[in-house]
Design a protein around this motif. Structure first.
Motif, short mmCIF file in Angstrom:
data_model
loop_
_atom_site.label_atom_id
_atom_site.label_comp_id
_atom_site.label_asym_id
_atom_site.label_seq_id
_atom_site.Cartn_x
_atom_site.Cartn_y
_atom_site.Cartn_z
N UNK A 25 1.03 -1.64 -0.52
CA UNK A 25 -0.04 0.01 -0.27
C UNK A 25 0.59 1.37 -0.19
N UNK A 26 0.42 2.09 -0.87
CA UNK A 26 0.92 3.46 -0.86
C UNK A 26 0.32 4.46 0.60
N UNK A 27 1.33 4.40 1.33
CA UNK A 27 0.36 5.76 2.72
C UNK A 27 1.09 7.18 2.14
N UNK A 28 0.12 7.94 2.42
CA UNK A 28 0.99 9.60 2.55
C UNK A 28 0.18 10.32 3.46
N UNK A 29 0.98 10.41 4.72
CA UNK A 29 0.45 11.56 5.64
C UNK A 29 0.28 13.22 5.26
N UNK A 30 -0.96 13.28 5.28
CA UNK A 30 -0.18 14.96 5.49
C UNK A 30 -1.00 15.71 6.09
N UNK A 31 0.00 16.95 6.51
CA UNK A 31 0.10 16.88 8.04
C UNK A 31 0.32 18.85 7.25
N UNK A 77 -4.57 7.06 1.35
CA UNK A 77 -3.51 5.70 0.80
C UNK A 77 -4.58 4.73 -0.67
N UNK A 78 -3.10 4.51 -1.02
CA UNK A 78 -3.33 3.96 -2.18
C UNK A 78 -3.07 2.34 -2.63
N UNK A 79 -4.35 1.77 -2.68
CA UNK A 79 -4.69 0.01 -2.12
C UNK A 79 -3.92 -0.35 -3.50
N UNK A 80 -3.56 0.64 -4.50
CA UNK A 80 -3.22 -0.34 -5.61
C UNK A 80 -2.34 0.31 -6.27
N UNK A 81 -1.05 0.26 -5.19
CA UNK A 81 -0.36 1.56 -6.20
C UNK A 81 0.37 1.11 -7.41
N UNK A 82 0.70 -0.22 -7.76
CA UNK A 82 1.37 -0.67 -9.09
C UNK A 82 0.45 -0.30 -9.91
N UNK A 83 -0.84 -0.03 -10.54
CA UNK A 83 -1.45 0.18 -10.88
C UNK A 83 -1.98 2.35 -11.08
N UNK A 84 -1.29 2.91 -12.13
CA UNK A 84 -1.68 3.89 -11.94
C UNK A 84 -3.44 4.52 -12.15
N UNK A 148 -7.27 4.94 -5.27
CA UNK A 148 -6.41 5.48 -5.83
C UNK A 148 -5.78 6.50 -4.64
N UNK A 149 -6.59 7.36 -4.02
CA UNK A 149 -5.93 8.43 -2.71
C UNK A 149 -7.24 8.75 -1.54
N UNK A 150 -7.57 7.60 -1.44
CA UNK A 150 -8.96 7.45 -0.12
C UNK A 150 -8.06 7.85 0.94
N UNK A 151 -9.22 9.52 1.59
CA UNK A 151 -8.80 9.55 2.91
C UNK A 151 -9.50 9.32 4.17
N UNK A 152 -8.76 8.92 5.33
CA UNK A 152 -8.85 8.81 6.40
C UNK A 152 -8.38 9.49 6.73
N UNK A 153 -8.99 9.88 8.84
CA UNK A 153 -8.91 11.11 9.33
C UNK A 153 -7.96 9.78 10.40
N UNK A 154 -7.07 10.42 11.20
CA UNK A 154 -5.94 10.07 11.94
C UNK A 154 -6.60 10.45 12.92
N UNK A 155 -6.96 9.85 13.88
CA UNK A 155 -7.50 10.94 15.59
C UNK A 155 -6.73 10.26 17.13
N UNK A 156 -5.75 10.03 16.41
CA UNK A 156 -4.91 9.31 17.41
C UNK A 156 -4.05 8.46 17.02
#
Ligand SMILES: Cc1cc2nc3c(=O)[nH]c(=O)nc-3n(C[C@H](O)[C@H](O)[C@H](O)COP(=O)(O)OP(=O)(O)OC[C@H]3O[C@@H](n4cnc5c(N)ncnc54)[C@H](O)[C@@H]3O)c2cc1C
Length: 223
Positions: A25-31, A77-84, A148-156
């Motif tokens: 998975x490709x995970x990006x942390x947006x701060x 989260x990009x659940x399928x980073x091997x595909x554009x 490809x770019x699903x967003x998830x709220x980190x709450x702790x």
């Protein structure tokens, strides 16, 4: 401050997938006020949120920034980073044309667990009974976006004391690394966690503790 911890995500639908592991998975942390941090690797969904090497490594690189924003941030989260995105779209169109009578929920064109695929569909409001023939252009675009770019709220972060390591400590400029003696206070020696050293997973923290302990022990033995 803590480092190498898991992320708390309160979304019940995600937590219901506890135990699902995805190999890459490709995970990006947006701060806030900072360039996004990115890691690609295995991810594990838990009953409190997200864990696995990709998440632990992100927590290490973002330890200070996450602490400063009270562990409230956005994870992409990009659940399928091997595909554009274009490849995803083409695969969705292909299955719509070749399998029009199949239900979206039971027929995924991707190598994702069925529970995860159904979760992604539900997230964009696709009902399980919907057939591929009826998948609209808008739904397919939303699906690509979510995969490809699903967003998830980190709450702790995961529970206190479950973190693997401490980020921060005695300033390394104040230590003689040949002997681990303090440059400010002679005959005071440092080793391990007390130093401003923290590594990612893989044994680097043990190695640092053992090496600095050995150096300090050797130097003290020669006094
Ligand atoms: C759950 C978990 C998993 C980890 N997994 C890994 C891993 O896979 N790989 C890796 O590299 N690192 C890992 N670490 C990190 C690693 O354990 C530490 O970086 C390393 O143990 C630090 O060694 P240390 O000697 O500096 O500190 P510690 O191992 O914390 O030792 C400090 C010791 O001092 C004692 N002590 C504290 N106060 C006093 C006092 N006042 N008087 C006397 N004694 C005192 C404590 O009881 C303790 O025994 C993990 C840590 C945790 C918590």
């Amino acid at each position: 401050m803590p480092s190498l911890f898991t992320f708390t995500i309160t979304e019940p639908e995600l937590r219901a997938l506890a135990g699902v592991a995805v190999e890459t998975v490709q995970a990006r942390l947006l701060l806030p006020n900072q360039k996004p941090l990115e890691q690609t690797g295995p991810l594990l969904i838990t009953h409190w949120g997200l864990s696995g090497p990709a998440i632990l490594k992100l927590s290490a690189w973002g330890a200070r920034a996450l602490h400063d924003c009270h562990y409230q941030a956005t994870l992409q989260l990009n659940w399928l980073p091997d595909l554009s995105a274009e490849q995803l779209h083409q695969q969705l169109l292909a299955v719509k044309q070749t399998q029009p009578k199949r239900q979206l929920a039971t027929h995924s064109p991707f190598d994702l667990s069925r529970r995860l695929w159904q979760y992604v569909l539900a997230k964009i409001g696709i009902v399980p009974e919907q057939r591929w023939a009826d998948a609209s252009k808008k739904q397919l675009t939303q699906l690509v976006q979510e995969l490809h770019q699903g967003q998830y709220a980190i709450q702790g972060k995961g529970a206190f004391k479950e973190e693997f390591v401490t980020c921060g400590g005695v300033n390394l400029k104040e230590v003689d690394f040949k002997t681990m003696e303090s440059r400010l206070c002679p005959r005071l020696y440092f080793a391990g966690e007390i130093l401003d050293i923290d590594g990612v997973t893989g044994g680097f923290n043990f190695q640092s503790a053992w090496t600095t302990g050995w150096l300090a022990g050797q130097a003290i033995g020669k006094l």
